[in-house]
Design an enzyme around this catalytic site. Sequence first.
Site, short mmCIF file in Angstrom:
data_model
loop_
_atom_site.label_atom_id
_atom_site.label_comp_id
_atom_site.label_asym_id
_atom_site.label_seq_id
_atom_site.Cartn_x
_atom_site.Cartn_y
_atom_site.Cartn_z
CD GLU A 170 -2.71 -7.19 7.33
OE1 GLU A 170 -1.65 -7.54 6.50
OE2 GLU A 170 -3.07 -8.30 8.21
CB ALA A 220 -0.96 -0.09 1.05
NE ARG A 244 -6.13 -17.48 2.28
CZ ARG A 244 -5.37 -16.73 1.98
NH1 ARG A 244 -5.25 -15.76 2.61
NH2 ARG A 244 -4.68 -16.93 0.61
CG HIS A 256 -5.25 -10.27 6.34
ND1 HIS A 256 -4.72 -9.57 5.04
CD2 HIS A 256 -6.32 -9.42 6.45
CE1 HIS A 256 -5.28 -8.45 4.62
NE2 HIS A 256 -6.22 -8.52 5.69
CG ASN A 275 2.68 -8.99 6.67
OD1 ASN A 275 3.64 -9.36 7.22
ND2 ASN A 275 1.44 -8.93 7.22
CB THR A 276 3.46 -6.66 0.13
OG1 THR A 276 2.47 -5.86 0.85
CG2 THR A 276 3.05 -6.71 -1.20
N GLY A 322 1.74 -13.72 -3.00
CA GLY A 322 1.92 -12.91 -4.01
C GLY A 322 0.88 -12.81 -5.11
CG ASP A 367 3.88 0.11 15.14
OD1 ASP A 367 3.30 -0.71 15.58
OD2 ASP A 367 4.96 0.31 14.83
P1 ADP Z 1 0.15 -3.79 3.35
O1 ADP Z 1 -0.20 -4.87 2.59
O2 ADP Z 1 -0.98 -3.00 4.00
O3 ADP Z 1 0.84 -2.65 2.51
P2 ADP Z 1 2.52 -4.62 4.43
O4 ADP Z 1 2.40 -5.26 5.79
O5 ADP Z 1 2.99 -5.06 3.28
O6 ADP Z 1 1.18 -3.75 4.52
O7 ADP Z 1 3.42 -3.26 4.90
C1 ADP Z 1 3.21 -2.44 5.91
C2 ADP Z 1 4.49 -1.85 6.24
O8 ADP Z 1 4.64 -0.71 7.09
C3 ADP Z 1 5.78 -2.74 6.69
O9 ADP Z 1 6.97 -2.56 5.68
C4 ADP Z 1 6.06 -2.42 8.07
O10 ADP Z 1 7.62 -2.32 8.26
C5 ADP Z 1 5.90 -0.92 8.15
N1 ADP Z 1 5.53 -0.29 9.41
C6 ADP Z 1 4.69 -0.96 10.35
N2 ADP Z 1 4.61 0.02 11.68
C7 ADP Z 1 5.61 1.08 11.14
C8 ADP Z 1 5.91 2.35 11.89
N3 ADP Z 1 5.25 2.24 13.11
N4 ADP Z 1 6.49 2.99 11.28
C9 ADP Z 1 6.94 2.99 10.06
N5 ADP Z 1 6.75 2.25 9.25
C10 ADP Z 1 5.78 0.88 9.69
#
Ligand code: ADP
Length: 632
Positions: A598, A142, A455, A569, A169-170, A175, A399
């Site tokens: 997410e 995202a 799931r 998830h 998580n992406t 994928g 967070d």
């Molecule tokens: P989405 O699929 O919604 O994009 P992801 O899990 O792929 O979610 O990515 C979320 C990203 O946000 C990760 O790279 C994670 O390290 C980052 N992240 C999580 N908490 C924080 C934070 N407090 N500050 C900066 N980055 C964060």
Amino acid sequence: MKSFKFAAVALMTMAALSAQAAADGVYRGQAMGHNDIVVVDVTVKGDKIADVKIVKSLETPAVSELPKKVIPEMIVENQSVKIDRISGATFSSFAIVGAVRDALAKAGLDLAKFQQGPSHKYLFTVPAQSKADVVIVGGGGAGVSAAVSAARSGARVILIEKMSFLGGNTVLAGGALNASDPALEGLQKMSAGQRAMVDGLLAEEPRNELHRALIASCKAKWDAHIAKTPDVLFDCEELHALQTWKAGDYAANLELVDKLSKLAPNTVKQLASMGFDWNDFSSQYVGAIWPRSHDAKYFTSGQGYIDTYRATIEKEKLPVTIYYQTKAQSLIMKDGRAVGVEAIGPDGKPVKVEATKGVVLAAGGFGANVEMRMKYDTQWDGKLNKNIGTTNSPAITGDGIVMAEKAGAKLIDMGYIQLLPVTDPQNGTVSGVCQGTAIYVNTDGRRFVNEMDRRDVLSRAALAQKGGVFYRMCTVQNSRVKPDGMTTMGQSIDTLIKAGKVVRGDTVEDLAKKTGIDAAILRDTFAKFNDFCRKQTVDPEFGRPSCAPNIPMYEGPFYAELRTPSVHHTMGGVAIDTDTRVIGADGKVIPGLYAAGEVTGGIHGTNRVGGNAISDCLSFGYVAGANAAAMK
Ligand code: ADP
């Protein structure tokens, strides 16, 4: 006496020699990483480490990219193997250091000499104060999608990422991206079971006006399709929406579901225009309900998406600055509007980033936060404690959700947490060699579920088996192992077999013996499944709607892999509208604040459809970036 003296001198000389002198040359060392053995070549010159080259590493690309680049340099520069791990890349970091230690030992060098003094840490530099038009929190799917779209809309962007790399998580997921694609899916046949599924959806009593409209529009397309091509697999955006909403027990916001299904086909096209190569067939990922899962031709897992957006930023010279190792802590609010982010930088000092237009929250869910899982879960009876694995990156700790709530955002659907039924029981990772919907067999050798089901249904069924585990089985021919011996997740089949994670059997009997299953029972299980596959009717045992291409167990050799459910998830999160604007607890939009991926709730309901998360984060991420950039 004389002879003793001589011996002592000789020993001293040998000790002195071995403590300092290693013959100049190249020494090979190895150590186990997360996915496989990491191999390095260390050049030794005059007892110094002159060079470190990584010869082999099958570590997850996004995670290992930085350690592979900087750890060898740090070792040479500091003449030290006392190197701190790069956070989030613990295994990859330790494997490189371990392999270098192994090489030094083989060279006969004294390791203690390379472990003196303080340890060395790789730190990025981030300014204490800065300003951009759009500030994005989180660099997963995202976040990077939002960065590209905001920058393409003319905004200067700062993206804050907690880890040392992009991907979240992406890049750890399978994928797949679900998007209706009638031409691509039309290459497949439609089974009687699949026809019945569509008929069932279209016969539902509408629950609201949008539902009524979606049914009517889908029905018109379906009737036309059946009149012309009844045996060809059908799809349309409306069917995607109807199936998604039903699979989440109608708990999602149908407007968001509708928007997702409309955006997804465009996201597929947009990625192709950025140079992403799609497979020329679609499949059905675990819990995907329908064979509309698209995935990359060349990349493993979700890595390709991140790489493609990153390449676009470089190619188009987009004004995107990334602050790595920077953890967003709170939103800066002024007169009810989000105007920036406060964070902690790589050196532990405060970092303040002002946003003149908007802030996009893209920090992912809370699957790796046990406390939050236990606090919010309403579906798994307190089972989501630390004893259950997770497919998530350790960074995914909710967070963004906590920050948004403190700034007045409304949280929705927080109790809905998804388990992925097909993960590695040892570490909870998404890996493996069989297709998601391949046959599931319990340790007694019997099928126990419709493998194409939701799931949550699959996970509940799996947890009800002995030890909460089962075997996913497939033929070698139809597995996800490519001719070069690598899986589509980038693992080596030989290593997986050696590690006991995958069993290979030449015949049913051989497979039964190696898995400890009664051969007669397994033979019977395969025979019944194959009979259903040949007839292409509805599975008489568990109601599986189609065998799907490549799933039958007609002929060995076979693979079997032990699987169990792990936390995957979190469906709940920050409430948004269809423009990704964050909604406050009072029901009003919070100006300047956007969220995608997410971190949001309301798109998936009680149960997320497999393959919809990537569509969600990439599609809504793009909307969020553009809308934040357009904010006055
Ligand atoms: P989405 O699929 O919604 O994009 P992801 O899990 O792929 O979610 O990515 C979320 C990203 O946000 C990760 O790279 C994670 O390290 C980052 N992240 C999580 N908490 C924080 C934070 N407090 N500050 C900066 N980055 C964060």
